[in-house]
Design a protein around this motif. Structure first.
Motif, short mmCIF file in Angstrom:
data_model
loop_
_atom_site.label_atom_id
_atom_site.label_comp_id
_atom_site.label_asym_id
_atom_site.label_seq_id
_atom_site.Cartn_x
_atom_site.Cartn_y
_atom_site.Cartn_z
N GLY A 123 0.78 -1.24 0.00
CA GLY A 123 0.00 0.00 0.00
C GLY A 123 0.80 1.27 0.00
O GLY A 123 0.23 2.37 -0.01
N VAL A 124 2.13 1.17 -0.02
CA VAL A 124 3.00 2.35 -0.03
C VAL A 124 3.59 2.50 -1.43
O VAL A 124 4.14 1.55 -1.99
N THR A 125 3.45 3.68 -2.01
CA THR A 125 4.00 3.94 -3.34
C THR A 125 5.49 4.28 -3.20
O THR A 125 5.86 5.25 -2.54
N LYS A 126 6.32 3.46 -3.83
CA LYS A 126 7.77 3.55 -3.62
C LYS A 126 8.50 4.25 -4.76
O LYS A 126 9.73 4.36 -4.73
N SER A 127 7.77 4.71 -5.77
CA SER A 127 8.39 5.45 -6.87
C SER A 127 7.39 6.47 -7.38
O SER A 127 6.20 6.43 -7.04
N ASP A 139 2.05 6.45 2.14
CA ASP A 139 1.12 5.40 2.56
C ASP A 139 -0.24 5.65 1.93
O ASP A 139 -1.17 6.17 2.55
N ALA A 140 -0.35 5.27 0.67
CA ALA A 140 -1.53 5.61 -0.12
C ALA A 140 -2.77 4.84 0.32
O ALA A 140 -3.88 5.38 0.31
N ASP A 141 -2.61 3.57 0.69
CA ASP A 141 -3.78 2.80 1.14
C ASP A 141 -4.45 3.47 2.34
O ASP A 141 -5.67 3.65 2.36
N THR A 142 -3.66 3.84 3.33
CA THR A 142 -4.22 4.42 4.55
C THR A 142 -4.92 5.74 4.26
O THR A 142 -6.05 5.97 4.71
N ALA A 143 -4.28 6.61 3.49
CA ALA A 143 -4.86 7.92 3.21
C ALA A 143 -6.16 7.79 2.41
O ALA A 143 -7.16 8.45 2.71
N LEU A 148 -12.39 7.44 1.45
CA LEU A 148 -13.46 6.67 0.82
C LEU A 148 -14.34 5.94 1.82
O LEU A 148 -15.48 5.60 1.51
N GLY A 149 -13.81 5.65 2.99
CA GLY A 149 -14.60 4.95 3.99
C GLY A 149 -14.89 3.50 3.65
O GLY A 149 -15.89 2.94 4.11
N ARG A 150 -14.03 2.90 2.86
CA ARG A 150 -14.17 1.48 2.52
C ARG A 150 -12.76 0.92 2.26
O ARG A 150 -11.81 1.69 2.09
N PRO A 151 -12.58 -0.41 2.24
CA PRO A 151 -11.23 -0.96 2.03
C PRO A 151 -10.64 -0.51 0.70
O PRO A 151 -11.33 -0.47 -0.32
N VAL A 152 -9.36 -0.16 0.74
CA VAL A 152 -8.65 0.31 -0.46
C VAL A 152 -7.31 -0.41 -0.55
O VAL A 152 -6.61 -0.57 0.44
N HIS A 153 -6.96 -0.82 -1.77
CA HIS A 153 -5.66 -1.45 -2.00
C HIS A 153 -5.09 -0.95 -3.31
O HIS A 153 -5.74 -1.06 -4.36
N LEU A 154 -3.89 -0.38 -3.26
CA LEU A 154 -3.19 0.04 -4.46
C LEU A 154 -2.34 -1.10 -4.98
O LEU A 154 -1.83 -1.93 -4.21
N VAL A 155 -2.17 -1.11 -6.30
CA VAL A 155 -1.34 -2.10 -6.97
C VAL A 155 -0.71 -1.41 -8.17
O VAL A 155 -1.25 -0.43 -8.70
N ASN A 156 0.44 -1.87 -8.60
CA ASN A 156 1.06 -1.33 -9.81
C ASN A 156 0.08 -1.43 -10.97
O ASN A 156 -0.59 -2.46 -11.15
N ASP A 157 -0.04 -0.37 -11.76
CA ASP A 157 -1.07 -0.34 -12.80
C ASP A 157 -0.89 -1.40 -13.88
O ASP A 157 -1.87 -2.03 -14.31
N ALA A 158 0.34 -1.65 -14.30
CA ALA A 158 0.57 -2.69 -15.31
C ALA A 158 0.30 -4.07 -14.74
O ALA A 158 -0.23 -4.95 -15.44
#
Length: 301
Positions: A123-127, A139-143, A148-158
């Motif tokens: 969930g942390v963007t490292k680049s 810490d993009a997931d937490t923010a 949004l008030g719902r579960p969020v998960h970031l992933v590399n777009d490709a």
């Protein structure tokens, strides 16, 4: 921005800023899906996720049937803010998620997956190659969850687009080494071996002729440099040949909006591997992000 700030405090502060910005945004003229009118779609017993695909020029989002990969809401698109700071991007994401929530009856536990153009670890963007430097070690997931008030998960777009293509698109049933290459503002890459993802493989930034390969192979580079399809195909081919020498893939899948024009450049490529356009086209990132978020939530249960 203070690089020594506590990451949790920083995420909370950015979330507060994003929430205020989201309330100030109005419906954007470039969102062709428009404003929802009428009754909400009831998905019934179907497993649903919300997928968001953040690109260098646009943010796309929709509700996704996780069993079929089908979009069950309109596909929304708004411009990526300039500058693309975390607060501004999260605010735009919040705006489109609100639209989707007005269109589809969604419980508060329906997760949001966000495909993002960066290395993403827990969930942390490292680049931050093609976005504002404020995303570096953020810490993009937490923010985003706070807003949004719902579960969020970031992933590399490709990676997100690749997962969707392997599950529902051009990669179904493919064994051995498969590469998905997304061609947009930048160039993303996803590597699969026997269907399993090797995450965060940013081969758009491998060095060719002394600089990042995507400076020549991205679809945006063709437009920026005013190249013909033939000239740009030669630059893309050089990038794919370099990847082929390292990994010997059996298949290249070409994703991004440019995949709709595959007939103009794929026949000009010289790589030994098969090259095919993505079946899900520009929806792959949305579908894959929703899938990734749902599977992450399921693994926590």
């Amino acid at each position: 921005m203070n690089a020594k700030a506590d990451p949790h405090d920083l995420a909370a502060r950015i979330a507060e800023e994003a929430a205020v910005l989201a309330d100030q945004l109005t419906d954007d003229d470039q969102d062709k899906a428009g404003v929802h009118e009428g009754e909400q779609v009831d998905p019934g017993a179907r497993r649903i996720g919300i997928g968001v695909d953040v690109g260098g020029s646009g943010i796309k989002a929709a509700a996704v049937d996780l069993e079929t990969g089908e979009l069950i809401s309109p596909r929304h698109r708004v411009p990526t803010p300039e500058p693309s700071t975390p607060a501004a991007v999260i605010a735009s994401i919040a705006r489109v998620v609100r639209k989707i929530s007005a269109e589809v009856k969604l419980g508060p536990d329906v997760p949001v997956g966000i495909g993002f153009p960066a290395i993403v670890i827990e969930g942390v963007t490292k680049s931050a190659a093609n976005v504002d430097p404020g995303w570096l070690d953020f810490d993009a997931d937490t923010a985003t969850e706070r807003v949004l008030g719902r579960p969020v998960h970031l992933v590399n777009d490709a990676d997100a687009a690749g997962v969707a293509e392997m599950r529902f698109g051009a990669g179904v049933g493919e064994r051995g080494t498969v590469f998905l290459i997304t061609l947009g503002t930048g160039t993303g890459s996803a590597l699969f071996y026997n269907g399993l993802l090797v995450p965060n493989l940013e081969l758009g930034h491998m060095e060719i002729r002394g600089r990042d390969a995507e400076k020549r192979s991205a679809a945006g580079a063709r437009i920026k440099r005013g190249l013909s399809w033939k000239a740009w195909a030669a630059d893309l081919d050089e990038h794919l040949v370099a990847i082929e020498k390292l990994f010997s893939p059996r298949l290249f899948i070409i994703g991004g909006g440019v995949s709709k024009r595959a007939d103009l450049f794929v026949p000009r490529l010289t790589v030994r591997a098969r090259v095919v356009p993505a079946n899900l086209r520009n929806d792959a990132g949305i579908v894959g992000a929703a899938m990734a978020a749902a599977e992450t939530e399921a693994a926590k249960a």
